[in-house]
Every structure is written in C-alpha cells, then in structure tokens.
Design a protein around this motif. Sequence first.
Motif, PDB file in Angstrom:
ATOM      1  N   LEU A  34     -20.647  25.111   3.770  1.00 35.80           N
ATOM      2  CA  LEU A  34     -21.134  24.163   4.783  1.00 35.80           C
ATOM      3  C   LEU A  34     -22.390  24.709   5.456  1.00 35.80           C
ATOM      4  CD1 LEU A  34     -17.670  23.386   6.422  1.00 35.80           C
ATOM      5  CD2 LEU A  34     -18.968  21.855   4.935  1.00 35.80           C
ATOM      6  N   ASP A  66     -15.297  21.925   9.464  1.00 37.53           N
ATOM      7  CA  ASP A  66     -15.532  21.103   8.269  1.00 37.53           C
ATOM      8  C   ASP A  66     -15.435  19.615   8.611  1.00 37.53           C
ATOM      9  OD1 ASP A  66     -12.901  21.695   8.742  1.00 37.53           O
ATOM     10  OD2 ASP A  66     -12.380  22.234   6.690  1.00 37.53           O
ATOM     11  N   GLY A  67     -14.489  19.255   9.483  1.00 36.60           N
ATOM     12  CA  GLY A  67     -14.376  17.865   9.924  1.00 36.60           C
ATOM     13  C   GLY A  67     -15.589  17.444  10.731  1.00 36.60           C
ATOM     14  N   CYS A 107     -18.691  18.622  10.392  1.00 41.20           N
ATOM     15  CA  CYS A 107     -19.822  18.416   9.468  1.00 41.20           C
ATOM     16  C   CYS A 107     -19.668  17.088   8.725  1.00 41.20           C
ATOM     17  CB  CYS A 107     -19.902  19.567   8.466  1.00 41.20           C
ATOM     18  SG  CYS A 107     -20.440  21.110   9.222  1.00 41.20           S
ATOM     19  N   LYS A 108     -18.437  16.771   8.328  1.00 38.79           N
ATOM     20  CA  LYS A 108     -18.194  15.501   7.614  1.00 38.79           C
ATOM     21  C   LYS A 108     -18.533  14.331   8.548  1.00 38.79           C
ATOM     22  CE  LYS A 108     -14.623  13.325   4.745  1.00 38.79           C
ATOM     23  NZ  LYS A 108     -14.282  12.074   5.378  1.00 38.79           N
ATOM     24  N   GLU A 116     -21.658  11.203   8.290  1.00 40.53           N
ATOM     25  CA  GLU A 116     -21.339   9.767   8.186  1.00 40.53           C
ATOM     26  C   GLU A 116     -21.899   8.941   9.349  1.00 40.53           C
ATOM     27  OE1 GLU A 116     -17.030  10.426   5.913  1.00 40.53           O
ATOM     28  OE2 GLU A 116     -17.090  10.043   8.070  1.00 40.53           O
ATOM     29  N   THR A 164     -14.361  11.430  12.314  1.00 38.86           N
ATOM     30  CA  THR A 164     -13.436  12.523  11.972  1.00 38.86           C
ATOM     31  C   THR A 164     -12.811  13.236  13.168  1.00 38.86           C
ATOM     32  OG1 THR A 164     -15.321  14.031  11.845  1.00 38.86           O
ATOM     33  CG2 THR A 164     -14.578  13.016   9.784  1.00 38.86           C
TER      34      THR A 164
END
Lengths: 405, 82
Positions: A139, A165-166, A168-169, A173, A255
């Motif tokens: 990431l 990680d959530g 960055c996701k 979006e 997220t």
Amino acid sequence: MIPGLGPIAPSGIAFLALMSGLVLLAWSPRRDLFMQALALTGAVMAISWLGPRDLLAMLAFQIVPFIVVRRMWGNKQAAAGQTAVVVIALQIVLFLIFKRYAWFDVLGSISLPVSIIGISYILFRQIHLLIEAPYLGHLPFSAGRYMAFTLSPWTLIAGPIQRYDGFCKGLAEIGRPANDKLLAALHRTVTGLIKAFVLAPVLLPSADIGLLGHPSSNWLDFIIVLYSYPAYLYLNFSGYVDVVIGVARTCGFKTLPENFNHPYLARNVRDFWTCWHMSFGIWVRHYVFTPLSTALIRRAPAQLAGVMMAVTVMVTFYLVGVWHGTTLNFVAFGLMQGAGVVISAFFEQILRRFLGRQGLQALDKNKLFHGASIFITLNFTCLSFLLLENQPADLARAFQAFFIP
Amino acid sequence: MDSAAIYEKLTPVFRDVLDDDALELTPALTAKDVDEWDSLTHVRLILSVEKALGIHFATAELAQFENVGQLADMIADKLGDA
C-alpha cells in the motif's frame, strides 16, 4: 483556538461547512486532493479546539511514530523488532501524560495542562501501523496519508477505528455515490443528528443516580435511572458514528467500519462486546487480547490454560476500563465487564459439558432461554454503566435504599 | 505443503476446537459463520494450529487474517519460507 470561532462540533454550522466542503471536493474533478483536504479538515478542527501548547504536544505525539513506520514500511525483516515496541511504549506513556489520568497526572503537578482531542483514536491507529507496517508494503504510504489517516475528522470525533488497508481502499473510491446510495448516506447522517442531539439529551438528566436519594423514590424511579444512561450512551455514541459514516459515504468513502449491531440484544457479555463499539473490540482483540493470551498460554503448563485465559480477559478489560475514562469508576466498570465475560464463558462450558454441542444449540434456540439471556445481559450491562458517571457515595446510598432491607 | 494438504491438516484442528465433527473448511469461512468461534476459541484455534503445523504466528500476522483462506495462505507462506 481560532479567534471568533468556538470549538467545531458536529452540531454546529462550522462542522456542516467543513463537511460540505469535503463533499463538494469529493464530487469534483479535483477529488485527487481529497486526502490532503481530509488531513486539513482534521487540522482545522484540532486548531479550533486546542491552544498552541496542545498543538505542539499533538505534533510531538505524531512525529516519532511516522518516522519509525516509514522506516519499517514493507520491510518484513523489521517485523517484531524492538524499535516498534519501544515507540509503542513511548506513545503509551505520552498518552497517559496527556490524558491526565487521576493516578498519572504528571502535568498537573507542573501546571501545564495539555489536551489533545481524539488522542486515543490517534494512538490506536499509530499502534496498528507500528505493528503491521512491515506487512503493508503493498500500500502507498506518505506523510500526507499518515496525517489524513490519523487526523481525519472521524478520528477526532468518535471513531470508528479503521485499518489502514480499509482507509486506502476508501480513498481510492472517493466520488459521487449513485442516487440511492446518496439518499441512504444522507438519511444516515440526519438519523445520527437526531439521535445524538435531539433524543440523547432528553435522557441524560434522568440518568443521575443521586436523584434516588429522595425519600419518595420508588422502584419505577430506579428503573428509569437504570435504563436512562445506557439509552443516552447508545443514542449519543451511535448517533455520532451515524453522522461520520453518513458524511463519509456521501463523499463515496464506503469503508468506515460499523460500530454497533443491536448491542442491547446481546445474549451474553462476550456477545455484547462483539456488538458494542465493534471497531474498538476488534482492535483490542488484535493487539491486546490475542497476543497476551497466546503468550501466556504458550508459557504456562497445559492444565493452567483456562486460568491464563481468565487472567488475560481481566487484564484486557482492566485496560478497556482505563481507556474509557480517567477515574477509578472506569477501572471498576472494566473489571465488572471482565468478570462478566469470564463467568459467561465458564457457564457456557458447564452447559456444553452436560448438554453437548447439539443440546446447547437447542437450548440457545429456546425462546424462553434466549429471552432470559438477553434480559440478564441487558441488566448486567445497565448496572455496570451506572459505575461510569456516578459518585461511589451516591451508588452506595441508592443500593442501600433499594436492595438492603 | 500445497493448499489441499494444509486444509487436510487444519480440518481436524478446527473440528476439535469448535466441537463440530461435520465442519467443512472453505476459504471463505469466517468466525461469523460458526457460533462457537469467538475471541476465546480463536486463541485456542491459533495455538492448536501452531502446534499441529509446527509454526509460530507473529502479532501482526494474527491481525491480518479474516477467513480460513487467508490463514491457509499465511501458513503456505510460512512453510514455504522454512
């Protein structure tokens, strides 16, 4: 603090303006600047709350973890290294100092009050990064992302605690949601505002156990006091969470994890902690309970595994109590919850021994048993919540009046 | 050790700890799918898997798997590195 502008709170016009700015940017062609705007919004909120000394403290709290995380990023050789452990210990000491615990009030003695809003939520994210940085190399990571991750408005207000990680996701979006999703997000935001700022305040005045000191108080008064604070707490906290999740989803940031799942319908205390402040429960499980219990059980004789598990539960809930507040009331709350978890696990083990797995499942499906479990858990929870905001003398007086003939 | 062999090793461990002789492990299986799989049994699962496969999980690794498939991948990585 910003002259002419008070602390920015979700109920105020300044918060609405900041969030509107974020939404407009998220929907615009320049949504690539959203991450920087997120960090800036958090910084503006922090500046509105804090004085110069507090801001310096916040800066000091942020810099060292960033440098260490940056160095360990994607480097699996650095996993389980001593540096991360030392920095986590340093951050915890700073946290204890800044949070001004009654039993650790170093700053009070030198008359240097420092306060940092959202410091515990910042600390949770820092510890997550310090432990997992070696495994997150796939990431992107930068000073801007670190600031946005640790200082986003939802970090400073009410969580929820999110994994990197959530995060960055979610950033990837960002954009205008479809109309049905947009309506759902706005609905969630308005629902949160009503829960936190209309309904919850109505319940707070009747949550004072000191009110039961009046000679004419009866059992109905007791029941109102007993249930008022848990109802207030749920509406206030989940309302704040609804607001931040609603705003984030309006920006297309989908997220943010949920924090509540009908907690007052939990069947036992363990179940309650998987439904109440869920992102905190997951964090505690990952970084306190599982490492501590596995470490203790590996080192103890096999026949003491159950005892080690019970010890870990009590230590974990002691920390949960300490995190929730700075007085001994919160320690008592944590220990009561820990005892509840140990007793419910022990009880289930006995039932399983006598009934077997299928017998226990059949019992769980029995409506009377199910209802009784919810009733007992709810009232245990409400009784433990009484410990949070009431003076011990008032609690003793009320229990003497109602439970001692 | 290939994926099938890892699942073959994991299945009896999960069945024993979760007290379910009919449990079938799939990559998508999570704690939410099994009533008995809570925080306390999760710890027993980790320790039993470590013992059965002769491996040791770091805190960071334990925080990263959300389903059986990710656990199996992690085990494959560890056994591959050994």
